[in-house]
Design a protein around this motif. Structure first.
Motif, mmCIF file in Angstrom:
data_model
loop_
_atom_site.group_PDB
_atom_site.id
_atom_site.type_symbol
_atom_site.label_atom_id
_atom_site.label_comp_id
_atom_site.label_asym_id
_atom_site.label_seq_id
_atom_site.Cartn_x
_atom_site.Cartn_y
_atom_site.Cartn_z
ATOM 1 N N PRO A 113 0.791 -1.154 -0.037
ATOM 2 C CA PRO A 113 0.155 0.063 -0.085
ATOM 3 C C PRO A 113 0.810 1.329 -0.027
ATOM 4 O O PRO A 113 1.525 1.238 0.798
ATOM 5 N N PHE A 114 0.744 1.969 -1.237
ATOM 6 C CA PHE A 114 1.424 3.318 -1.080
ATOM 7 C C PHE A 114 0.797 4.592 -0.311
ATOM 8 O O PHE A 114 1.712 5.398 -0.134
ATOM 9 N N ILE A 190 -1.772 -2.943 8.970
ATOM 10 C CA ILE A 190 -0.373 -2.716 9.716
ATOM 11 C C ILE A 190 -0.143 -1.168 9.906
ATOM 12 O O ILE A 190 0.204 -0.638 11.036
ATOM 13 N N VAL A 191 -0.477 -0.635 8.636
ATOM 14 C CA VAL A 191 0.084 0.962 8.423
ATOM 15 C C VAL A 191 -0.924 1.773 9.410
ATOM 16 O O VAL A 191 -0.683 2.488 10.083
ATOM 17 N N MET A 192 -2.338 1.101 9.250
ATOM 18 C CA MET A 192 -3.191 1.936 9.846
ATOM 19 C C MET A 192 -3.096 2.066 11.378
ATOM 20 O O MET A 192 -3.461 2.896 11.954
ATOM 21 N N PHE A 270 7.759 -0.832 10.134
ATOM 22 C CA PHE A 270 8.565 -0.365 11.478
ATOM 23 C C PHE A 270 8.199 1.081 11.425
ATOM 24 O O PHE A 270 8.439 1.778 12.444
ATOM 25 N N PHE A 271 8.090 1.767 10.284
ATOM 26 C CA PHE A 271 8.331 3.456 10.224
ATOM 27 C C PHE A 271 6.919 3.897 9.598
ATOM 28 O O PHE A 271 6.865 5.052 9.073
ATOM 29 N N GLY A 272 5.681 3.399 9.910
ATOM 30 C CA GLY A 272 4.464 4.100 9.815
ATOM 31 C C GLY A 272 3.993 4.315 8.317
ATOM 32 O O GLY A 272 3.156 4.864 8.266
ATOM 33 N N GLY A 273 4.580 3.577 7.372
ATOM 34 C CA GLY A 273 4.089 3.509 5.900
ATOM 35 C C GLY A 273 4.072 4.822 5.463
ATOM 36 O O GLY A 273 5.037 5.583 5.598
ATOM 37 N N TRP A 274 2.834 5.266 5.258
ATOM 38 C CA TRP A 274 2.688 6.768 4.489
ATOM 39 C C TRP A 274 2.410 7.621 5.322
ATOM 40 O O TRP A 274 2.009 8.792 5.056
ATOM 41 N N HIS A 275 2.476 7.479 6.695
ATOM 42 C CA HIS A 275 2.283 8.359 7.745
ATOM 43 C C HIS A 275 3.066 9.488 7.799
ATOM 44 O O HIS A 275 4.362 9.060 7.623
ATOM 45 N N SER A 276 2.567 10.708 7.822
ATOM 46 C CA SER A 276 3.584 11.998 7.905
ATOM 47 C C SER A 276 4.160 11.767 9.245
ATOM 48 O O SER A 276 3.556 11.403 10.463
ATOM 49 N N VAL A 291 1.060 17.304 1.974
ATOM 50 C CA VAL A 291 1.858 16.303 1.414
ATOM 51 C C VAL A 291 1.048 15.161 1.178
ATOM 52 O O VAL A 291 0.755 14.554 2.277
ATOM 53 N N PRO A 292 1.007 14.526 0.138
ATOM 54 C CA PRO A 292 0.402 13.185 -0.146
ATOM 55 C C PRO A 292 1.274 12.083 0.720
ATOM 56 O O PRO A 292 2.510 12.098 0.627
ATOM 57 N N GLY A 293 0.605 11.091 1.150
ATOM 58 C CA GLY A 293 1.144 10.129 1.639
ATOM 59 C C GLY A 293 2.377 9.329 1.105
ATOM 60 O O GLY A 293 3.185 8.957 1.660
#
Lengths: 354, 203
Positions: A113-114, A190-192, A270-276, A291-293
């Motif tokens: 998921p990008f 997992i990202v959510m 480990f680093f929150g995927g697309w979250h800022s 900024v887009p995810g």
């Protein structure tokens, strides 16, 4: 998005059902693979530049301005070169090996998921899919070594097969801890689950697992300092000694696609995927909301991709038995201990992660 | 024919074709590859049956680990084909009988009498949010937790047994002291001696 498809459907009435499904999946796949190949090409350029500057050289700087066209020139060169088949090599398997190397390296991207809702497939078991497809990639290397009918490739393939099988176990155990915290094997979930702030990302509770995962990723992708599969000083080029031209280029593409994939996976787990990273901080969150995810995801992945190059320029190659020892006697006990630590943390509800 | 049915027939065709090719292939490495193709086709059919956890596990365990070791062994072995072929004729009658019995048994057990549509209706499709892995995990860790744990302990015993078997001849082993290797200093391996080199005149 749904309105768009309805509009398409109104325009072309027969574009529905199975045909529409296949065409949409194909379009998504192309939209994923084309940029990926471009990133692979420029990652090789970045590698040569970064390692060049680390070794007080300038790297490629002749083709195009500052050498920017170097990967294009490399691709053209490889495409126009002759493909040589070793005598008595098994031609079918010899040609099948690069295909088996690149197919999983690309297929594995389907579940990444990008951004929120930006993926080719949202599998319920995407993390298991990643593990399964990732484990198929080893066939390319084993077959290349076997079908070449040559000594060095065979040695390289033997080394690679045993390394990949042992480090898959370590990666599997490290991922179990992520699944235990997130409570899902869906990469999207997992990202959510890491939403909130930089403190909610899993690198804090799973710090040793993150390091183990990244080092295992180095082994899985045959990168220095664990690149015994193609250790130039020992076995020339390992599995792809006998490959030339485009067949070699395909192995090369697969290796780099896998490297980028492992960097992106490390970010997602480990680093929150697309979250800022500014989420939850008073003014910065609002300031960077535009900024887009996907930008955040790519920026964080770029750091890990740079780490690959940095490590390659820094460390000497490990000896084969030392790599094996690292896997079975150091990493595996650590991961098992950390599973119990995470279980305890889950029960006691420590921190913001549960 | 619906899209699902087309997929089912495609995967079934590849499943059967790959299985046959695996049996009739003369090259052991090719046979392994055809078996992998058969595994993939079986996994695809399982995904059509909404058993995606089983399908992925099949690929992860069998294709990702077991078949790698198979290929590994085949690479190490130097298979003498002529000696295998020499005994083919003498084994043929017995082999045919065994094959016929197995085929008959499978036809009896797996035939339409037990698994036909009259006996077992086609399972109903689940909704899109149906999670196969969640349902399976709930079953495994509640109703079947003791058998599950017992199986795990059994596997652990097998691992320990295998390691003990390998490590029987304690005196016969050469081991490395890793701590010693890691803590080695340059001084322990190389020492530099200063030698006065003679100049041109030999003084």
């Amino acid at each position: 998005m749904i309105a768009f498809w309805q509009w398409i459907h109104a325009l072309i009435p027969w574009f529905d059902g199975a045909i529409a499904t296949i065409v949409i999946i194909l379009i998504k796949a192309i939209a994923l693979v084309m940029p990926l190949m471009l990133v692979v090409a420029y990652f090789t350029y970045a590698e040569r530049k970064v390692i060049g500057y680390m070794q007080l050289r300038v790297g490629p700087n002749r083709v195009g301005p500052k050498g920017w066209l170097q990967p294009i020139a490399d691709a053209l060169k490889l495409m126009t070169k002759e493909i040589i088949f070793p005598s008595k090599a098994n031609i079918y398997l010899f040609l099948l090996a690069p295909v088996l190397a690149i197919a999983p390296a690309i297929a594995i991207w389907a579940v990444i998921p990008f951004d929120e809702g930006m993926y080719v497939a949202n599998l319920d078991i995407s993390l298991l899919y990643v593990l399964a497809i990732g484990s198929v990639g080893v066939y390319g290397i084993i077959l290349a070594g076997w079908a070449s009918n040559s000594k060095y490739p065979l040695l390289g393939a033997l080394r690679s097969a045993s390394l990949l099988v042992s480090y898959e176990i370590v990666i599997g155990f490290a991922l179990v801890t992520v699944v235990m915290i997130a409570g899902s094997v869906n990469l999207n979930d997992i990202v959510m689950a890491q939403k909130g702030s930089i403190l909610n990302w899993y690198w804090i509770p799973l710090f040793p697992m993150m390091i183990i995962f990244f080092i295992s990723a180095l082994v899985e992708t045959n990168r220095a300092p664990f690149d015994v599969v193609e250790g130039e000083s020992e076995i020339v080029g390992g599995t792809h000694v006998e490959y030339s031209g485009m067949t070699f280029a395909v192995f090369f593409l697969a290796e780099y696609a896998n490297m980028i994939f492992m960097a992106v996976l490390a970010v997602i787990l480990f680093f929150g995927g697309w979250h800022s990273p500014f989420e939850g901080i008073a003014y910065l969150e609002a300031g960077f909301a535009w900024v887009p995810g996907i930008i955040w995801l790519l920026a964080k992945s770029t750091f890990f991709m740079f780490l690959y190059l940095w490590i390659r320029a820094t460390f000497p190659r490990f000896r084969y038995d030392q790599i094996m020892r690292l896997s079975w006697k150091v990493f595996l006990p650590w991961t098992i201990v950390w599973i119990f630590v995470v279980a305890l943390m889950t029960q006691l509800k420590i921190g913001p992660w549960f | 024919m619906s899209f699902d049915q087309i997929l089912f027939y495609v995967f079934s065709f590849w499943f059967i074709a790959a299985s046959l090719a695996m049996i009739f292939s003369r090259n052991a490495a090719k046979a392994v590859l055809f078996l992998i193709l058969a595994f993939f086709s079986a996994a695809s059919i399982w995904i059509l049956l909404e058993a995606e956890f089983l399908a992925i596990t099949l690929i992860l365990v069998y294709v990702g680990a077991v078949m790698v070791l198979f290929l590994f062994v085949i690479k190490m072995l130097n298979i003498d084909k002529s000696s295998l072929r020499a005994k083919f004729a003498s084994y043929l009658p017995l082999g045919l009988i065994v094959a016929a019995i197995i085929a008959a048994e499978m036809a009896l057990v797996l035939g339409n009498n037990q698994f036909g549509l009259e006996m077992m209706a086609a399972p109903a499709r689940h909704a899109a949010d149906y999670s196969n892995i969640t349902v399976l995990a709930l079953q495994l860790y509640t109703d079947y937790v003791y058998p599950f744990e017992l199986a795990a302990v059994l596997l652990l015993i097998a691992i320990i047994a295998a390691i003990t078997l390998v490590h029987r001849n304690e005196g016969n082993r050469k081991t490395q002291n890793i701590a010693e290797q890691v803590s080695v200093k340059a001084k322990d391996r190389v020492y530099l001696v200063s030698i006065t080199t003679p100049n041109k005149e030999g003084k």
